[in-house]
Design a protein around this motif. Structure first.
Motif, PDB file in Angstrom:
ATOM      1  N   ASP A 173       0.778  -1.169   0.207  1.00 15.25           N
ATOM      2  CA  ASP A 173      -0.167  -0.094   0.160  1.00 15.25           C
ATOM      3  C   ASP A 173       0.825   1.259   0.136  1.00 15.25           C
ATOM      4  O   ASP A 173       0.552   2.107  -0.812  1.00 15.25           O
ATOM      5  N   LEU A 174       1.837   1.234   0.688  1.00 16.40           N
ATOM      6  CA  LEU A 174       2.719   2.464   0.914  1.00 16.40           C
ATOM      7  C   LEU A 174       3.406   2.465  -0.464  1.00 16.40           C
ATOM      8  O   LEU A 174       3.842   3.566  -0.818  1.00 16.40           O
ATOM      9  N   ALA A 175       3.997   1.491  -1.255  1.00 16.23           N
ATOM     10  CA  ALA A 175       4.609   1.525  -2.479  1.00 16.23           C
ATOM     11  C   ALA A 175       3.639   2.227  -3.392  1.00 16.23           C
ATOM     12  O   ALA A 175       4.145   3.020  -4.241  1.00 16.23           O
ATOM     13  N   LEU A 176       2.341   1.748  -3.521  1.00 14.09           N
ATOM     14  CA  LEU A 176       1.664   2.037  -4.659  1.00 14.09           C
ATOM     15  C   LEU A 176       1.274   3.784  -4.173  1.00 14.09           C
ATOM     16  O   LEU A 176       1.347   4.393  -5.007  1.00 14.09           O
ATOM     17  N   ASP A 177       1.225   4.244  -2.909  1.00 14.96           N
ATOM     18  CA  ASP A 177       0.994   5.573  -2.658  1.00 14.96           C
ATOM     19  C   ASP A 177       2.263   6.227  -3.059  1.00 14.96           C
ATOM     20  O   ASP A 177       1.805   7.528  -3.775  1.00 14.96           O
ATOM     21  N   ALA A 178       3.333   5.910  -2.833  1.00 18.18           N
ATOM     22  CA  ALA A 178       4.519   6.668  -3.297  1.00 18.18           C
ATOM     23  C   ALA A 178       4.557   6.883  -4.806  1.00 18.18           C
ATOM     24  O   ALA A 178       4.826   7.690  -5.314  1.00 18.18           O
ATOM     25  N   VAL A 179       4.095   5.726  -5.620  1.00 20.18           N
ATOM     26  CA  VAL A 179       4.076   5.991  -7.170  1.00 20.18           C
ATOM     27  C   VAL A 179       3.140   6.873  -7.392  1.00 20.18           C
ATOM     28  O   VAL A 179       3.270   7.593  -8.419  1.00 20.18           O
ATOM     29  N   LYS A 180       2.045   6.665  -6.695  1.00 22.72           N
ATOM     30  CA  LYS A 180       0.756   7.669  -7.213  1.00 22.72           C
ATOM     31  C   LYS A 180       1.454   9.209  -7.110  1.00 22.72           C
ATOM     32  O   LYS A 180       1.176  10.151  -7.930  1.00 22.72           O
ATOM     33  N   LEU A 181       1.743   9.502  -5.731  1.00 17.08           N
ATOM     34  CA  LEU A 181       2.485  10.783  -5.636  1.00 17.08           C
ATOM     35  C   LEU A 181       3.439  11.188  -6.548  1.00 17.08           C
ATOM     36  O   LEU A 181       3.778  12.273  -7.200  1.00 17.08           O
ATOM     37  N   ALA A 182       4.530  10.203  -6.637  1.00 16.12           N
ATOM     38  CA  ALA A 182       5.398  10.593  -7.874  1.00 16.12           C
ATOM     39  C   ALA A 182       4.925  10.906  -9.422  1.00 16.12           C
ATOM     40  O   ALA A 182       5.403  11.619  -9.839  1.00 16.12           O
ATOM     41  N   LEU A 183       3.946   9.975  -9.600  1.00 20.31           N
ATOM     42  CA  LEU A 183       3.214  10.217 -11.049  1.00 20.31           C
ATOM     43  C   LEU A 183       2.702  11.581 -11.251  1.00 20.31           C
ATOM     44  O   LEU A 183       2.915  12.445 -12.050  1.00 20.31           O
ATOM     45  N   LEU A 184       1.995  11.968 -10.011  1.00 18.41           N
ATOM     46  CA  LEU A 184       1.512  13.320  -9.874  1.00 18.41           C
ATOM     47  C   LEU A 184       2.626  14.508 -10.041  1.00 18.41           C
ATOM     48  O   LEU A 184       2.294  15.442 -10.731  1.00 18.41           O
ATOM     49  N   GLU A 185       3.795  14.181  -9.253  1.00 14.71           N
ATOM     50  CA  GLU A 185       4.792  15.137  -9.659  1.00 14.71           C
ATOM     51  C   GLU A 185       5.162  15.455 -10.824  1.00 14.71           C
ATOM     52  O   GLU A 185       5.427  16.471 -11.388  1.00 14.71           O
ATOM     53  N   VAL A 186       5.755  14.220 -11.417  1.00 17.33           N
ATOM     54  CA  VAL A 186       6.493  14.363 -12.625  1.00 17.33           C
ATOM     55  C   VAL A 186       5.610  14.656 -13.783  1.00 17.33           C
ATOM     56  O   VAL A 186       5.922  15.235 -14.658  1.00 17.33           O
ATOM     57  N   SER A 187       4.249  14.304 -13.560  1.00 19.58           N
ATOM     58  CA  SER A 187       3.330  14.743 -14.715  1.00 19.58           C
ATOM     59  C   SER A 187       3.011  16.180 -14.896  1.00 19.58           C
ATOM     60  O   SER A 187       2.820  16.723 -15.958  1.00 19.58           O
ATOM     61  N   ALA A 188       3.402  16.931 -13.791  1.00 15.00           N
ATOM     62  CA  ALA A 188       3.256  18.400 -13.862  1.00 15.00           C
ATOM     63  C   ALA A 188       4.550  19.267 -14.305  1.00 15.00           C
ATOM     64  O   ALA A 188       4.472  20.287 -14.719  1.00 15.00           O
ATOM     65  N   LYS A 189       5.630  18.522 -14.520  1.00 15.11           N
ATOM     66  CA  LYS A 189       6.863  18.791 -15.051  1.00 15.11           C
ATOM     67  C   LYS A 189       7.140  18.779 -16.519  1.00 15.11           C
ATOM     68  O   LYS A 189       7.045  17.525 -16.998  1.00 15.11           O
ATOM     69  N   GLU A 190       6.867  19.681 -17.345  1.00 18.58           N
ATOM     70  CA  GLU A 190       6.952  19.578 -19.072  1.00 18.58           C
ATOM     71  C   GLU A 190       8.279  19.323 -19.337  1.00 18.58           C
ATOM     72  O   GLU A 190       8.450  18.466 -20.024  1.00 18.58           O
ATOM     73  N   ASP A 191       9.339  19.665 -18.553  1.00 16.24           N
ATOM     74  CA  ASP A 191      10.860  19.545 -18.968  1.00 16.24           C
ATOM     75  C   ASP A 191      10.993  18.023 -18.710  1.00 16.24           C
ATOM     76  O   ASP A 191      11.925  17.450 -19.431  1.00 16.24           O
ATOM     77  N   PHE A 192      10.340  17.336 -17.920  1.00 18.11           N
ATOM     78  CA  PHE A 192      10.476  15.515 -17.688  1.00 18.11           C
ATOM     79  C   PHE A 192      10.271  14.940 -19.094  1.00 18.11           C
ATOM     80  O   PHE A 192      11.291  14.147 -19.180  1.00 18.11           O
ATOM     81  N   PHE A 193       9.463  15.459 -19.894  1.00 16.37           N
ATOM     82  CA  PHE A 193       9.026  14.689 -20.900  1.00 16.37           C
ATOM     83  C   PHE A 193      10.130  15.026 -22.015  1.00 16.37           C
ATOM     84  O   PHE A 193      10.004  14.654 -23.066  1.00 16.37           O
TER      85      PHE A 193
END
Length: 90
Positions: free
Chosen positions: A33-53
């Motif tokens: 459960d904690l691993a899933l939550d960590a991935v969800k938070l990370a997905l939200l963070e990087v998806s907001a960064k245009e430079d990441f892509f």
């Protein structure tokens, strides 16, 4: 000409990193459960960064790994603090 990447292509990149992120988080946390939550938070963070892509895949993976690890550690710290305050949590 600098073109913005389509949402579909961004989503494809994130889906490609999702499993790797879960593996990293689960290795650190040993808790589904904690691993899933960590991935969800990370997905939200990087998806907001245009430079990441715009980065090359190796740079994306390195940044992704760091982001997932940071969120995993933060979640574990919060969980440990909550457990300390309430020993009934398991």
């Amino acid at each position: 000409m600098d073109r913005t990447m389509s949402f579909g292509h961004q989503l494809e990149i994130l889906r490609g990193l999702e499993t790797y992120g879960y593996q990293v988080a689960h290795y650190l946390l040993q808790e589904d459960d904690l691993a899933l939550d960590a991935v969800k938070l990370a997905l939200l963070e990087v998806s907001a960064k245009e430079d990441f892509f715009k980065e090359e895949i190796l740079s994306q993976r390195a940044e992704w790994r760091r982001t997932v690890m940071r969120h995993a550690i933060q979640l574990k710290q919060k969980w440990l603090i909550a457990k300390q305050k309430n020993p009934i949590l398991n």
